[in-house]
Design a protein around this motif. Structure first.
Motif, mmCIF file in Angstrom:
data_model
loop_
_atom_site.group_PDB
_atom_site.id
_atom_site.type_symbol
_atom_site.label_atom_id
_atom_site.label_comp_id
_atom_site.label_asym_id
_atom_site.label_seq_id
_atom_site.Cartn_x
_atom_site.Cartn_y
_atom_site.Cartn_z
ATOM 1 N N VAL A 1 -0.148 0.115 5.737
ATOM 2 C CA VAL A 1 1.276 0.029 6.066
ATOM 3 C C VAL A 1 1.405 -0.738 7.371
ATOM 4 O O VAL A 1 0.853 -0.330 8.398
ATOM 5 N N GLN A 2 2.127 -1.853 7.334
ATOM 6 C CA GLN A 2 2.324 -2.664 8.538
ATOM 7 C C GLN A 2 3.783 -2.635 8.951
ATOM 8 O O GLN A 2 4.669 -2.815 8.114
ATOM 9 N N VAL A 3 4.017 -2.431 10.239
ATOM 10 C CA VAL A 3 5.390 -2.427 10.736
ATOM 11 C C VAL A 3 5.845 -3.866 10.927
ATOM 12 O O VAL A 3 5.168 -4.667 11.580
ATOM 13 N N SER B 1 1.131 -1.977 1.529
ATOM 14 C CA SER B 1 0.211 -2.590 0.570
ATOM 15 C C SER B 1 -0.368 -1.495 -0.297
ATOM 16 O O SER B 1 -0.801 -0.453 0.196
ATOM 17 N N ALA B 2 -0.360 -1.750 -1.609
ATOM 18 C CA ALA B 2 -0.816 -0.715 -2.534
ATOM 19 C C ALA B 2 -1.842 -1.297 -3.498
ATOM 20 O O ALA B 2 -2.196 -2.472 -3.417
ATOM 21 N N ARG B 3 -2.310 -0.451 -4.390
ATOM 22 C CA ARG B 3 -3.328 -0.854 -5.368
ATOM 23 C C ARG B 3 -2.822 -1.986 -6.257
ATOM 24 O O ARG B 3 -1.618 -2.195 -6.388
ATOM 25 N N GLN C 1 -2.888 -5.063 -5.811
ATOM 26 C CA GLN C 1 -2.238 -6.103 -5.000
ATOM 27 C C GLN C 1 -0.718 -5.997 -4.968
ATOM 28 O O GLN C 1 -0.031 -7.001 -4.810
ATOM 29 N N HIS C 2 -0.177 -4.803 -5.121
ATOM 30 C CA HIS C 2 1.265 -4.644 -4.995
ATOM 31 C C HIS C 2 1.626 -4.496 -3.528
ATOM 32 O O HIS C 2 0.869 -3.912 -2.752
ATOM 33 N N SER C 3 2.790 -5.011 -3.150
ATOM 34 C CA SER C 3 3.277 -4.729 -1.804
ATOM 35 C C SER C 3 4.778 -4.491 -1.872
ATOM 36 O O SER C 3 5.486 -5.066 -2.706
ATOM 37 N N PHE C 4 5.239 -3.615 -1.007
ATOM 38 C CA PHE C 4 6.631 -3.200 -1.000
ATOM 39 C C PHE C 4 7.160 -3.282 0.414
ATOM 40 O O PHE C 4 6.501 -2.857 1.360
ATOM 41 N N THR C 5 8.355 -3.843 0.575
ATOM 42 C CA THR C 5 8.966 -3.854 1.905
ATOM 43 C C THR C 5 10.244 -3.043 1.877
ATOM 44 O O THR C 5 10.926 -2.938 0.856
ATOM 45 N N GLY C 6 10.544 -2.489 3.036
ATOM 46 C CA GLY C 6 11.764 -1.700 3.148
ATOM 47 C C GLY C 6 11.695 -0.875 4.415
ATOM 48 O O GLY C 6 10.705 -0.933 5.162
ATOM 49 N N ARG C 7 12.746 -0.086 4.636
ATOM 50 C CA ARG C 7 12.767 0.780 5.813
ATOM 51 C C ARG C 7 12.322 2.163 5.380
ATOM 52 O O ARG C 7 12.744 2.663 4.345
ATOM 53 N N ASP D 1 -1.380 8.121 -11.875
ATOM 54 C CA ASP D 1 -1.319 6.850 -12.590
ATOM 55 C C ASP D 1 -0.175 5.977 -12.105
ATOM 56 O O ASP D 1 -0.055 4.828 -12.513
ATOM 57 N N ILE D 2 0.686 6.523 -11.243
ATOM 58 C CA ILE D 2 1.868 5.797 -10.792
ATOM 59 C C ILE D 2 1.616 5.201 -9.417
ATOM 60 O O ILE D 2 1.079 5.867 -8.527
ATOM 61 N N ILE D 3 2.011 3.940 -9.255
ATOM 62 C CA ILE D 3 1.941 3.327 -7.932
ATOM 63 C C ILE D 3 3.274 3.469 -7.227
ATOM 64 O O ILE D 3 3.345 3.843 -6.051
ATOM 65 N N SER D 4 4.366 3.150 -7.943
ATOM 66 C CA SER D 4 5.669 3.241 -7.296
ATOM 67 C C SER D 4 6.768 3.542 -8.315
ATOM 68 O O SER D 4 6.609 3.314 -9.512
#
Lengths: 123, 178
Positions: free
Chosen positions: B68-70, B23-25, B27-33, A115-118
């Protein structure tokens, strides 16, 4: 959102009829699927080394997350904050404390990783 | 691109130390190393260093990742900066002189022998009962062993060493398997 709510339902225990490991768990698939499917190609040393190193780094990251206030992004645009306690070996459940839910603060809770995305936290 | 969770450790390794956008479910997106990818759950550990210099860590669960995009490649400098965040070594051995290490090694060896534990010196290492190894600076956290019971016994023994219990050697002891 400060009033603690009582525990509504206890988590389900392990399967009473199985031998203890689940052949459908991601860990079983990752470690044993090769021995089941392919007979010729063995997982080579380099891949094993990478797998071990990546897993060790992941476990250290989990250790760093322990006892920190974590922002959990869940499905359906739900966000909750809680104190991360522990994960199980297959990363299927997270134990958290003082979980701020829309229904109140849950003193202890088990979050299903599916259930967790992040999870986000600061060091 | 193959599904993220179906990739192999070799393929995940290509992303480590790179600045990426996950890119995640929903429409979430996360950036980082990328610090690491968990081979069991395909979860990605991202680090970003904000203006406040306090590192922000985001763990994105593998099942939720769609792409995942670099964005840019990392360098040795970024790699060592990340490692310093996650892999903090206790009591760095290079601050201790060879004499001091020798003295500690002797002290630990004598303590183990007094407690009837077979121990041999192997250069800078102490080999205990052909099963456990203690590396410098020979504290409870420096033991490595495949057997959890032996590990726990030796660790508690080291913690009770009357010679070193006054030193700042005590750290969180780590268990055998993970």
């Amino acid at each position: 959102m400060k009033t603690p709510v009582g525990v509504l339902r206890l988590p389900r225990g392990p399967e009473p009829n199985s031998r203890g490991f689940d052949p459908n768990s991601p860990r079983f698939q990752a470690l044993c699927s090769t021995s089941l499917t392919s007979s010729s190609s063995s997982v080579d040393i380099e891949e094993q080394r990478l797998r071990a190193e990546q897993r060790e780094h992941f476990l250290r990251a989990l250790l760093l997350m322990t006892d920190k206030r974590v922002d959990f992004q869940l499905l359906e645009k739900l966000r909750m904050r809680g104190r991360f306690g522990a994960s199980d070996i297959d990363v299927l459940n997270f134990q958290v404390s003082d979980l701020e839910t829309p229904l109140g603060v849950q003193k202890e809770a088990l979050l299903r990783c599916h259930d967790i995305i992040s999870c986000a936290f600061e060091l | 691109m193959q599904r993220w969770v179906d990739m192999s450790p070799r393929q995940w390794q290509e992303f480590i130390n790179q600045e990426v956008c996950v890119s995640a479910r929903d429409q979430h997106s996360f950036t980082g190393r990328v610090f690491t990818v968990d081979p069991v759950s395909a979860s990605v550990v991202l680090v970003s260093f904000g203006e406040s210099e306090r590192p922000a860590v985001t763990l994105v669960l593998g099942h939720a990742i769609s792409d995942v995009q670099v964005l840019s490649a990392g360098s040795e400098q970024t790699r060592s900066r990340m490692r310093s965040v996650f892999l903090q070594t206790h009591t760095p051995t290079h601050t201790l002189s060879a004499d001091e290490l020798q003295r500690r090694r002797e002290s630990v060896r004598r303590w183990l022998q007094d407690n009837r534990i077979p121990v041999q010196e192997d250069g800078e290492l102490l080999r205990v009962a052909h099963a456990l190894t203690i590396s410098a600076p020979y504290g409870p956290g420096d033991c490595s062993c495949a057997n959890q019971i032996i590990l726990a016994r030796v660790q508690s023994l080291l913690e009770n060493n009357p010679e070193t219990s006054g030193d700042a050697l005590t750290n969180e002891s780590t268990q055998g398997s993970g």
